[in-house]
Design a protein around this motif. Structure first.
Motif, short mmCIF file in Angstrom:
data_model
loop_
_atom_site.label_atom_id
_atom_site.label_comp_id
_atom_site.label_asym_id
_atom_site.label_seq_id
_atom_site.Cartn_x
_atom_site.Cartn_y
_atom_site.Cartn_z
N ALA A 259 29.98 -32.35 -11.00
CA ALA A 259 30.02 -31.97 -12.42
C ALA A 259 30.26 -33.19 -13.30
O ALA A 259 29.59 -33.38 -14.32
CB ALA A 259 31.08 -30.91 -12.65
N PHE A 260 31.23 -34.03 -12.90
CA PHE A 260 31.52 -35.23 -13.69
C PHE A 260 30.36 -36.21 -13.66
O PHE A 260 30.18 -37.00 -14.58
CB PHE A 260 32.80 -35.90 -13.19
N ASP A 261 29.55 -36.13 -12.60
CA ASP A 261 28.38 -37.01 -12.50
C ASP A 261 27.19 -36.45 -13.29
O ASP A 261 26.10 -37.05 -13.30
CB ASP A 261 27.97 -37.18 -11.03
N GLY A 262 27.37 -35.27 -13.91
CA GLY A 262 26.34 -34.74 -14.80
C GLY A 262 25.47 -33.64 -14.23
O GLY A 262 24.51 -33.21 -14.90
N ASP A 263 25.76 -33.15 -13.01
CA ASP A 263 24.94 -32.08 -12.43
C ASP A 263 25.18 -30.77 -13.18
O ASP A 263 26.31 -30.27 -13.25
CB ASP A 263 25.27 -31.91 -10.95
N LEU A 264 24.13 -30.20 -13.74
CA LEU A 264 24.27 -29.00 -14.58
C LEU A 264 24.70 -27.77 -13.79
O LEU A 264 25.50 -26.96 -14.28
CB LEU A 264 22.94 -28.72 -15.30
N ALA B 180 26.91 -27.30 -19.52
CA ALA B 180 25.78 -26.87 -18.69
C ALA B 180 24.70 -26.22 -19.54
O ALA B 180 23.51 -26.48 -19.37
CB ALA B 180 26.27 -25.91 -17.62
N ALA B 181 25.13 -25.36 -20.49
CA ALA B 181 24.17 -24.64 -21.33
C ALA B 181 23.42 -25.59 -22.25
O ALA B 181 22.19 -25.48 -22.42
CB ALA B 181 24.90 -23.57 -22.15
N GLU B 182 24.14 -26.53 -22.85
CA GLU B 182 23.49 -27.49 -23.75
C GLU B 182 22.53 -28.40 -23.00
O GLU B 182 21.57 -28.92 -23.58
CB GLU B 182 24.56 -28.30 -24.48
N GLY B 183 22.79 -28.56 -21.71
CA GLY B 183 21.89 -29.37 -20.90
C GLY B 183 20.67 -28.61 -20.41
O GLY B 183 19.79 -29.18 -19.77
N GLY B 184 20.64 -27.28 -20.69
CA GLY B 184 19.47 -26.49 -20.34
C GLY B 184 19.63 -25.56 -19.16
O GLY B 184 18.65 -24.96 -18.70
N ASN B 185 20.85 -25.39 -18.64
CA ASN B 185 21.07 -24.48 -17.52
C ASN B 185 21.00 -23.04 -18.02
O ASN B 185 21.84 -22.59 -18.80
CB ASN B 185 22.43 -24.76 -16.87
N CYS B 186 19.98 -22.29 -17.59
CA CYS B 186 19.76 -20.95 -18.15
C CYS B 186 20.86 -19.97 -17.74
O CYS B 186 21.18 -19.04 -18.49
CB CYS B 186 18.39 -20.42 -17.75
N SER B 187 21.44 -20.16 -16.55
CA SER B 187 22.53 -19.27 -16.13
C SER B 187 23.75 -19.44 -17.02
O SER B 187 24.42 -18.47 -17.39
CB SER B 187 22.90 -19.54 -14.66
#
Length: 373
Positions: free
Chosen positions: A97-102, A133-140
């Protein structure tokens, strides 16, 4: 059993003049069924949990990149995992998560939201990860934020914000978001009421075989709300959820198929299929279906007249708190010898459940009883 035997034998001796005509009772039954006909399939099916945390966790499980980690993270779904494995998975999840994985951000947000994986429930931290996560485009995550702001309390109850996130998730073909967005348009929640847009959202989710959306779309075709009224399309959309065991769909589908020839012009009826569908709902303890079968057996509507079976179905529904069935039991028991107390008990229950005819009859009886004192 003794009470039932008394009722059945009394019914065999009773004059048919004591009961309304079959035509009159048929009219009463149609009124009873048609009033909640659309409502029955617009309610959330009791066995579906689409939109729950279990659904969103299941979505995360399908992500190939995090399948192993999320499997360990979802300890509530995989109770065989040891505490050491869960702790190791949490450490890995946090690093990702800290490394940016959505997906990791989304899963970590859920863990904080639900107090899982040994974490204390922390709403602020949960929202931080879900927003990222949402702002990065994760639909869930977008869908989860949408439901969060719909169901939240105080400042977290924000229908307009909910609709914003639901739209984002729906644009990524997330069927649960399409369904929930349709509900918002249907009810004018967070957006101007728009039945056509609601039907469109339900239709898109229905193409992915979302059971709730199939039922909502059937409801739209029955009512002609947002789409042209079309009972045949309603039947088509009800069949799949009915086959999947959704009792509301089984009940409505059964009613339409049983009564197609007399009530629904242009719909091809199928009494056998309709009765099977109605019986499935009744056996699954859906009170409306039990009540309807009781009426069918009482009046011999599409089945052989059988007072014993009628009483049995009415009693099953009545014991579940179904007011109209409680009133029917009052009518049945009031004809039995020595069953006055049993009849009054069911009349009082029906009145307590808000059945207007039961309230009126109870008041009439109270006046009669006071006059005899």
């Amino acid at each position: 059993t003794n009470i039932m035997n008394k009722v059945w034998s009394s019914l065999l001796r009773s004059s048919t003049a004591q009961w309304p005509s079959v035509a009159a009772r048929s009219l009463q039954m149609r009124s009873f069924v048609r009033t909640p006909l659309c409502d029955a399939i617009s309610q959330r099916p009791r066995d579906l949990q689409i939109g729950s945390d279990q659904h969103t966790r299941a979505v995360s499980l399908s992500r190939g990149q995090l399948r192993g980690s999320v499997r360990a993270f979802s300890s509530s779904l995989f109770p065989s995992e040891s505490p050491e494995q869960v702790a190791a998975a949490l450490t890995k999840m946090q690093k990702m998560a800290f490394d940016g994985d959505l997906d990791a951000k989304y899963a970590l947000g859920l863990a904080h939201l639900n107090g899982e994986m040994g974490l204390t429930r922390d709403l602020d931290v949960a929202k931080k990860w879900l927003f990222e996560a949402a702002e990065g485009g994760n639909c869930s995550a977008q869908y989860k934020l949408g439901t969060f702001f719909l169901e939240g309390k105080g400042p977290d109850n924000n229908p307009q914000e909910a609709v914003k996130w639901l739209k984002m998730a729906a644009e990524q073909n997330e069927k649960a978001a399409m369904y929930q967005l349709g509900v918002c348009y249907e009810g004018g929640v967070g957006v101007e009421q728009d039945f056509e847009e609601a039907a469109l959202q339900f239709a898109m989710a229905a193409k992915q075989e979302d059971l709730q959306s199939l039922m909502k779309l059937a409801n739209a075709y029955i009512a002609g709300r947002g789409v042209p009224k079309d009972m045949n399309k309603a039947v088509d959309h009800l069949r799949k959820p009915a086959r999947k065991g959704v009792v509301e769909a089984q009940f409505v589908l059964g009613y339409i198929l049983i009564n197609a020839d007399t009530e629904f012009e242009g719909v091809k009826g199928n009494i056998s299929e309709g009765l099977d569908s109605m019986e499935q709902a009744a056996e699954a303890e859906f009170p409306n279906a039990q009540h309807y079968l009781g009426w069918c057996y009482l009046d011999g509507h599409c089945v052989e007249q059988n007072s014993a079976k009628a009483t049995e179905w009415f009693q099953k529904a009545a014991l579940a708190g179904h007011g109209p069935s409680q009133l029917e039991l009052y009518k049945l028991f009031s004809q039995g010898e020595g069953l006055e107390k049993e009849a009054r008990r069911w009349l009082e229950r029906a009145a307590e459940n808000g059945v207007e005819d039961a309230k009126k009859r109870l008041e009439e009886l109270k006046k009669e009883w006071s006059g005899k004192k």
